[in-house]
Design an enzyme around this catalytic site. Structure first.
Site, short mmCIF file in Angstrom:
data_model
loop_
_atom_site.label_atom_id
_atom_site.label_comp_id
_atom_site.label_asym_id
_atom_site.label_seq_id
_atom_site.Cartn_x
_atom_site.Cartn_y
_atom_site.Cartn_z
N TRP A 195 89.23 152.16 57.30
CA TRP A 195 88.45 150.91 57.31
C TRP A 195 87.11 151.16 57.98
O TRP A 195 87.01 151.91 58.96
CB TRP A 195 89.20 149.81 58.08
CG TRP A 195 89.93 148.84 57.21
CD1 TRP A 195 89.52 147.59 56.86
CD2 TRP A 195 91.21 149.00 56.58
NE1 TRP A 195 90.46 146.98 56.04
CE2 TRP A 195 91.50 147.83 55.86
CE3 TRP A 195 92.15 150.03 56.55
CZ2 TRP A 195 92.66 147.64 55.13
CZ3 TRP A 195 93.30 149.87 55.82
CH2 TRP A 195 93.56 148.69 55.11
N TYR A 205 100.37 149.14 51.29
CA TYR A 205 99.21 148.25 51.40
C TYR A 205 98.90 147.55 50.08
O TYR A 205 98.90 148.17 49.02
CB TYR A 205 97.97 149.02 51.87
CG TYR A 205 96.82 148.07 52.15
CD1 TYR A 205 96.84 147.27 53.29
CD2 TYR A 205 95.77 147.93 51.25
CE1 TYR A 205 95.82 146.35 53.53
CE2 TYR A 205 94.74 147.01 51.48
CZ TYR A 205 94.77 146.23 52.63
OH TYR A 205 93.77 145.32 52.86
N ASP A 224 89.37 137.77 58.83
CA ASP A 224 89.95 137.29 57.57
C ASP A 224 90.23 135.79 57.48
O ASP A 224 89.80 135.13 56.55
CB ASP A 224 91.25 138.04 57.28
CG ASP A 224 91.07 139.55 57.31
OD1 ASP A 224 90.00 140.03 57.72
OD2 ASP A 224 92.01 140.27 56.93
N GLU A 265 97.07 145.11 68.06
CA GLU A 265 95.89 144.76 67.26
C GLU A 265 95.11 143.63 67.95
O GLU A 265 93.89 143.66 68.04
CB GLU A 265 96.36 144.30 65.86
CG GLU A 265 95.25 143.93 64.91
CD GLU A 265 95.79 143.61 63.51
OE1 GLU A 265 97.03 143.44 63.36
OE2 GLU A 265 94.98 143.52 62.57
C1 DGY Z 1 93.95 143.12 55.59
O1 DGY Z 1 94.45 143.62 54.59
O2 DGY Z 1 94.55 142.33 56.32
C2 DGY Z 1 92.60 143.52 55.98
O3 DGY Z 1 92.12 142.80 57.06
C3 DGY Z 1 91.61 143.47 54.85
O4 DGY Z 1 90.46 144.12 55.28
#
Ligand code: DGY
Length: 421
Positions: free
Chosen positions: A33, A81, A161, A387
């Protein structure tokens, strides 16, 4: 205690190293990222400066011809992912997402250079044209009206987000008729700590739009389902332009130094339009409707990082701090939308506290800066390298063994890091 925590931080960074780039955390975020890598570089620089430069260099390997530096670089597919390579539809090598992220890399490169100019000069020179192309892209693609304010086309582009910053724009978005999809994030972290399904449907609506137009900047500007001026990306870009001007002088390019200073000065004039007297803060603004976000969020306080803080903004920040037990929350605890554990709706984020804290320290608010840094140190030392954290009870939330938490411990929050910053 601090020695052991420092050692653990280095261990996490090395464990998240995939060979020249780090993942933010295993499984939840198994790719590279953009701004995560920049913060990772600051952490690596405390024990391996060469590796720190490499982190920035691998990120810029994925730069697009037009200058955009993508928010995710996929070096391999990974079922952990979603959305992955296929959903973004970007046929490049390496494959990437189609949007960017806050441009902190120039500021980080300047820090790395200053740490050891002899070791850094050649690497800074090599990065300079890439940084410049990215900054120019930001101004042409994300500030098309030339106001100096940066608009994001996706909440992911801001890095925050599900911040309440986007609530109004998200709620008026028409969700596309999407193919069925399976989220992976909620397989790694409890659903109540993550964005809602409604958020994801909107996130994926924008991804479908971007893929359909090949992530064309002009189409994104004119018809993307979301276009919101983000105070944080605006302030971060402004600071980054000033830092890029300093880099330009180091490499002997006075014309670019002046160009970037002019861009920063123009942005500094533009941000006044985001100020709300009623909120005592800068608010996000929907470009399509002109409506301001209703809530004060942490992005407002990156004004200090851009050298544009004020007593009124410090007052708002202090009021937010006084409503919680730890550090600066990502959203106003007095607001109805506040949720202390759900991602960007309240939790304490290490990288945002660092940016705001650094700006506060640089602008004569040493006491407030120390409060943010000391609280972050307590959260990490007491509960681990999460996080993010609840600002109310300090519990960790989101992913664990997180790269930027480890990096910013080493660079900023740890007792071993306290050299005046
Ligand atoms: C996620 O997938 O949660 C990320 O923050 C996208 O960048």
């Amino acid at each position: 205690m601090s020695d052991a925590t420092d050692a653990r931080a280095r261990e996490i960074m090395c464990a998240n190293d995939r060979g020249g780039y780090t993942v933010p955390t295993a499984r939840l975020y198994p790719h590279q990222w953009n701004w995560d890598s920049a913060f990772a570089a600051l952490g690596f620089a405390t024990f391996d400066l060469d590796r720190a430069w490499t982190e920035l260099e691998t990120l810029f390997e994925a730069q697009w011809p037009g200058g955009m530096v993508p928010h995710i670089v996929f070096r391999r597919d990974d079922d952990d992912y979603f959305p992955g390579i296929a959903e973004w539809g970007v046929e490049r090598d390496p494959p990437t997402s189609g949007i960017s992220q806050p441009p902190v890399a120039a500021s980080v490169a300047l820090d790395l250079y200053r740490q050891d100019p002899g070791a850094g000069e050649a690497r800074l020179r090599a990065l300079f044209p890439r940084l410049l192309a990215w900054h120019r892209w930001y101004r042409s693609a994300r500030d098309p009206d030339g106001t100096g304010l940066v608009a994001v086309v996706h909440p992911w582009e801001s890095g925050r987000d599900n911040s309440p910053d986007w609530d109004r724009a998200m709620s008026r978005m028409r969700v596309a008729d999407l193919p069925a999809y399976t989220r992976r994030d909620t397989g790694h972290v409890a659903a109540e700590l993550r964005p809602t399904q409604g958020d994801y449907d909107r996130f994926m609506t924008i991804v479908a739009h971007g893929r359909a137009c090949g992530w064309d900047d002009e189409v994104m500007r004119t018809s993307c389902p979301l276009l919101v001026i983000d105070p944080a990306t605006t302030f971060i870009a402004l600071r980054a332009d000033r830092d890029l001007a300093a880099i330009a002088r180091i490499v002997g390019d006075e014309a670019v130094a002046r160009e970037r200073e002019a861009a920063a000065a123009h942005a500094a004039g533009g941000v006044r339009a985001l100020w709300s007297d009623a909120s005592g803060a800068y608010l996000a603004r929907d470009v399509r409707t002109g409506a301001s976000a209703g809530t004060v969020c942490i992005g407002a306080f990156t004004a200090f990082y851009a050298g544009l803080g004020s007593p009124a903004l410090a007052g708002t920040l202090t009021r937010m701090l006084d409503r919680v037990s730890y550090a600066l929350p990502s959203a106003d605890p007095a607001s109805e939308s506040f949720d202390p554990r759900r991602y960007w709706r309240g939790p304490v984020w290490p990288q945002m506290n660092y940016l705001v804290g650094r700006g506060l320290a640089e602008s004569g608010h040493a006491d407030l800066a120390a409060r943010l840094r000391d609280d972050l140190a307590t959260l990490i030392a007491d509960t681990g390298f999460h996080e993010c954290f609840s600002p109310l009870d300090g519990t960790g939330t989101g992913g664990g063994d997180f790269t930027w938490t480890a990096a910013l411990w080493l660079h900023w929050a740890a007792p071993s890091a306290r050299s005046g910053r």
